[in-house]
Design a protein around this motif. Structure first.
Motif, PDB file in Angstrom:
ATOM      1  N   TYR A  20       0.836  -1.195   0.000  1.00  0.00           N
ATOM      2  CA  TYR A  20       0.000   0.000   0.000  1.00  0.00           C
ATOM      3  C   TYR A  20       0.869   1.241   0.000  1.00  0.00           C
ATOM      4  CZ  TYR A  20      -3.187   3.622   1.680  1.00  0.00           C
ATOM      5  OH  TYR A  20      -3.915   4.774   1.818  1.00  0.00           O
ATOM      6  N   LEU A  21       0.544   2.197  -0.880  1.00  0.00           N
ATOM      7  CA  LEU A  21       1.186   3.506  -0.923  1.00  0.00           C
ATOM      8  C   LEU A  21       0.080   4.537  -0.866  1.00  0.00           C
ATOM      9  CD1 LEU A  21       3.710   2.913  -3.867  1.00  0.00           C
ATOM     10  CD2 LEU A  21       4.123   2.591  -1.437  1.00  0.00           C
ATOM     11  N   ALA A  34      -2.162   0.253  -4.795  1.00  0.00           N
ATOM     12  CA  ALA A  34      -2.522  -0.932  -4.011  1.00  0.00           C
ATOM     13  C   ALA A  34      -2.409  -2.140  -4.922  1.00  0.00           C
ATOM     14  CB  ALA A  34      -3.945  -0.806  -3.459  1.00  0.00           C
ATOM     15  N   ASN A  35      -1.614  -3.129  -4.516  1.00  0.00           N
ATOM     16  CA  ASN A  35      -1.382  -4.261  -5.415  1.00  0.00           C
ATOM     17  C   ASN A  35      -2.531  -5.283  -5.334  1.00  0.00           C
ATOM     18  OD1 ASN A  35      -0.889  -5.510  -2.968  1.00  0.00           O
ATOM     19  ND2 ASN A  35       0.896  -6.652  -3.712  1.00  0.00           N
ATOM     20  N   PRO A  36      -2.583  -6.252  -6.244  1.00  0.00           N
ATOM     21  CA  PRO A  36      -3.691  -7.227  -6.275  1.00  0.00           C
ATOM     22  C   PRO A  36      -3.845  -8.013  -4.976  1.00  0.00           C
ATOM     23  CG  PRO A  36      -2.509  -7.269  -8.354  1.00  0.00           C
ATOM     24  CD  PRO A  36      -1.719  -6.386  -7.437  1.00  0.00           C
ATOM     25  N   HIS A  37      -2.722  -8.375  -4.331  1.00  0.00           N
ATOM     26  CA  HIS A  37      -2.837  -9.171  -3.098  1.00  0.00           C
ATOM     27  C   HIS A  37      -3.506  -8.370  -1.992  1.00  0.00           C
ATOM     28  CE1 HIS A  37      -1.926 -12.740  -0.781  1.00  0.00           C
ATOM     29  NE2 HIS A  37      -1.497 -11.971   0.215  1.00  0.00           N
ATOM     30  N   LEU A  38      -3.275  -7.055  -1.949  1.00  0.00           N
ATOM     31  CA  LEU A  38      -3.942  -6.225  -0.952  1.00  0.00           C
ATOM     32  C   LEU A  38      -5.447  -6.211  -1.213  1.00  0.00           C
ATOM     33  CD1 LEU A  38      -3.615  -4.311   1.464  1.00  0.00           C
ATOM     34  CD2 LEU A  38      -3.432  -2.423  -0.168  1.00  0.00           C
ATOM     35  N   LYS A  39      -5.840  -6.145  -2.482  1.00  0.00           N
ATOM     36  CA  LYS A  39      -7.267  -6.203  -2.816  1.00  0.00           C
ATOM     37  C   LYS A  39      -7.875  -7.524  -2.332  1.00  0.00           C
ATOM     38  CE  LYS A  39      -6.773  -3.432  -7.055  1.00  0.00           C
ATOM     39  NZ  LYS A  39      -6.973  -3.426  -8.527  1.00  0.00           N
ATOM     40  N   ALA A  40      -7.137  -8.622  -2.532  1.00  0.00           N
ATOM     41  CA  ALA A  40      -7.642  -9.935  -2.114  1.00  0.00           C
ATOM     42  C   ALA A  40      -7.799 -10.008  -0.597  1.00  0.00           C
ATOM     43  CB  ALA A  40      -6.711 -11.031  -2.612  1.00  0.00           C
ATOM     44  N   ALA A 128       3.471   0.745   3.070  1.00  0.00           N
ATOM     45  CA  ALA A 128       3.212  -0.355   3.998  1.00  0.00           C
ATOM     46  C   ALA A 128       3.156  -1.699   3.304  1.00  0.00           C
ATOM     47  CB  ALA A 128       1.892  -0.103   4.727  1.00  0.00           C
ATOM     48  N   LEU A 129       3.638  -2.713   4.039  1.00  0.00           N
ATOM     49  CA  LEU A 129       3.439  -4.117   3.685  1.00  0.00           C
ATOM     50  C   LEU A 129       2.418  -4.684   4.665  1.00  0.00           C
ATOM     51  CD1 LEU A 129       7.078  -5.412   3.023  1.00  0.00           C
ATOM     52  CD2 LEU A 129       5.330  -4.818   1.341  1.00  0.00           C
ATOM     53  N   ILE A 130       1.401  -5.373   4.141  1.00  0.00           N
ATOM     54  CA  ILE A 130       0.289  -5.846   4.965  1.00  0.00           C
ATOM     55  C   ILE A 130       0.105  -7.349   4.759  1.00  0.00           C
ATOM     56  CG2 ILE A 130      -2.184  -5.614   5.434  1.00  0.00           C
ATOM     57  CD1 ILE A 130      -1.979  -2.762   4.285  1.00  0.00           C
ATOM     58  N   ARG A 131       0.010  -8.082   5.870  1.00  0.00           N
ATOM     59  CA  ARG A 131      -0.186  -9.535   5.821  1.00  0.00           C
ATOM     60  C   ARG A 131      -1.478  -9.892   6.565  1.00  0.00           C
ATOM     61  NH1 ARG A 131       5.098  -8.525   6.511  1.00  0.00           N
ATOM     62  NH2 ARG A 131       4.872  -8.301   8.772  1.00  0.00           N
TER      63      ARG A 131
END
Length: 519
Positions: A20-21, A34-40, A128-131
């Motif tokens: 996320y930026l 926002a990358n695809p994995h963040l959307k998922a 941010a990196l989000i898990r």
């Protein structure tokens, strides 16, 4: 796009962590990428515009204060590492995420010493990196709950051993007090003394009931079923909670049907079920109103051949969406540390083992009612011995008979010996099993009254040696003991078939047991 930027773009799209930026402010957020994995992670459609993906907007946070704390940490430290947050997906489902991020003020004019800036005075630029760590958090919580349950079990086991030991120590002086009070009450004394002795008798029996209840609930028992009086079980269980209910302003209404048939059940386990239901009802009433009324009903369903026990309270009731979960393991509405969520699960299991059923009816704000249905079986059996043992005792039947009392508590031994002597027996005493075996070599006895727990040679060792030497005497022994539930002594008594009395006992019960044993 040059090769380096192309590589970064591919990484951004394919990395298995949310990226996320954007900017984050006290009242709003703005997403740059926002990358695809963040959307998922947050449940957005794959083709959703990146600007719509806002993982840190206020509506996403389960706890609004957590968002404020998160912003303050970013503002103060310039970033966070593995910061845990509870947030919602777009469909409202709560999840746990772990965030590693760096942040700086989007407006350079607000830079400078932190003490000169108010937190959130301007938006923060955040990378941010989000898990999604929901599964890991679930496993950790389950592991913690498992450890908690293990510690609770160990604590309860240790407490049970302590209570059991204390109860045993109380039983001997209680038996002595009860026996002497009963002996003295039979004498010709003035009215005031007689009233005092009646008080001593009544309070001794009350203390004895408390000790029996402590022993019942402090240790596990082997399942032992017999024909039992359901109403009597209810009364004994209510006696256990009487003081707590009194000080908590809980009123008990008993509506116990008369003439109920006995039910084939483990009385101790049914007490455990009822105790769980009572405590739950009490806590519900107190939490809602600071007081309450609990109604206990029993009835006989002739058509179904069953007895029904009902426990109803005027508490807040159980919401409909929770009613299907009340018997699930570890389900509880109490605060952490206030309940294990196992009481109703254990109750359900016990009722199922008895081929019965338990169910709940409730409406929010109108109290709750639990029903237990137990099948009546074995009605063709003879009535329990305790009921036929109340016939008058003819003291002439004991004249000329010799009895040996083997008891290591001197005061109790004297009371028992004198009662037996008054009944017509010739009485000898022994302070333990070793002295008792010596007495057997010196005289012939018609009856033996023996304690189970004694120093040097205990009651079981004494019996085995006595039975080997004089087999004809082996069925003419009455044991007295503080408790045998779930111990080697319980199996021993079953094997021998000898009668036994639980301390403290009434002298009349001892004389009836003597009559039945000699018969």
């Amino acid at each position: 796009m040059d090769e380096r930027n192309l590589a970064f773009a591919r990484l951004f799209q394919s990395v298995r962590e949310g990226v996320y930026l954007g900017t984050l402010g006290a009242g709003s957020t703005s997403t740059h990428a926002a990358n695809p994995h963040l959307k998922a992670i947050f449940g957005y459609p794959p083709d959703a515009a990146e600007s719509l993906v806002q993982p840190f907007e206020a509506a996403r946070f389960v706890d609004p204060q957590a968002r404020q704390t998160f912003i303050e940490l970013l503002d103060r430290d310039g970033g966070v590492m593995d910061h845990l947050l509870r947030v919602r997906r777009v469909d409202g489902t709560p999840i746990w995420i772990e965030v590693s991020a760096t942040a700086s003020h989007a407006d350079p004019r607000t830079s400078g010493p932190q003490e000169l800036r108010a937190p959130g005075a301007s938006p923060l630029s955040i990378e941010a990196l989000i898990r999604d760590v929901s599964e890991r958090k679930k496993r950790e919580d389950q592991s913690r709950d498992g450890r908690y349950q293990m510690l609770q079990a160990e604590k309860m086991a240790a407490l049970g051993q302590t209570i059991s030991g204390v109860a045993h120590e109380l039983n001997n002086p209680l038996a002595t007090i009860l026996s002497w009070a009963e002996r003295l009450s039979e004498r010709d004394v003035d009215e005031k003394t007689k009233q005092g002795l009646e008080v001593i008798l009544g309070e001794s029996e009350r203390a004895a009931r408390i000790v029996r209840n402590l022993l019942t609930f402090a240790r596990k028992r082997q399942t032992t079923r017999a024909m039992v009086d359901l109403n009597q079980i209810v009364r004994e269980t209510l006696a256990l909670r009487a003081y707590e209910q009194k000080v908590s302003n809980i009123k008990i209404v008993e509506e116990l049907a008369s003439g109920l048939p006995d039910v084939f059940a483990d009385g101790h386990q049914i007490k455990q079920v009822l105790l769980n239901l009572l405590i739950n009802a009490e806590q519900a009433c107190i939490t809602a109103n600071g007081k309450g009324t609990i109604v206990i009903r029993t009835s006989h369903d002739h058509d179904r051949g069953s007895l029904v026990l009902e426990v109803s309270d005027d508490g807040p009731g159980v919401p409909e969406e929770r009613q299907g979960k009340v018997f699930d393991p570890f389900f509880t509405t109490k605060e952490v540390g206030q309940g294990t969520g196992l009481g109703l699960t254990v109750a359900y299991a016990i009722v199922q083992e008895h081929a019965g059923r338990i169910w709940l009816t409730s409406r929010t704000g109108q109290g709750a009612s639990f029903f237990i249905e137990l099948p009546v079986s074995g009605q063709h059996l003879n009535a329990p011995a305790a009921r036929t043992a109340q016939q008058p005792i003819s003291l002439d039947a004991f004249k000329g008979l010799r009895v040996l009392v083997v008891e290591d508590e001197p005061a109790l031994a004297v009371a028992v010996a004198e009662a037996l002597s008054d009944a017509g027996f010739t009485v000898d005493r022994a302070g333990d099993g070793e002295e008792g075996l010596t007495r057997l070599t010196e005289a012939r006895y018609d009856l033996i009254v023996c304690d189970l727990k004694m120093p040097r040679i205990d009651g079981m060792q004494f019996y085995r040696a006595m039975a080997a030497a004089t087999p004809t005497l082996a069925r003419r022994v009455i044991f007295v003991t503080g408790d045998v539930a779930g111990t080697d002594a319980e199996r021993f008594l079953e094997e021998t078939g000898c009668r036994w009395l639980s301390k403290p006992f009434r002298l009349g019960d001892l004389l009836r047991a003597a009559r039945d044993t000699l018969a």
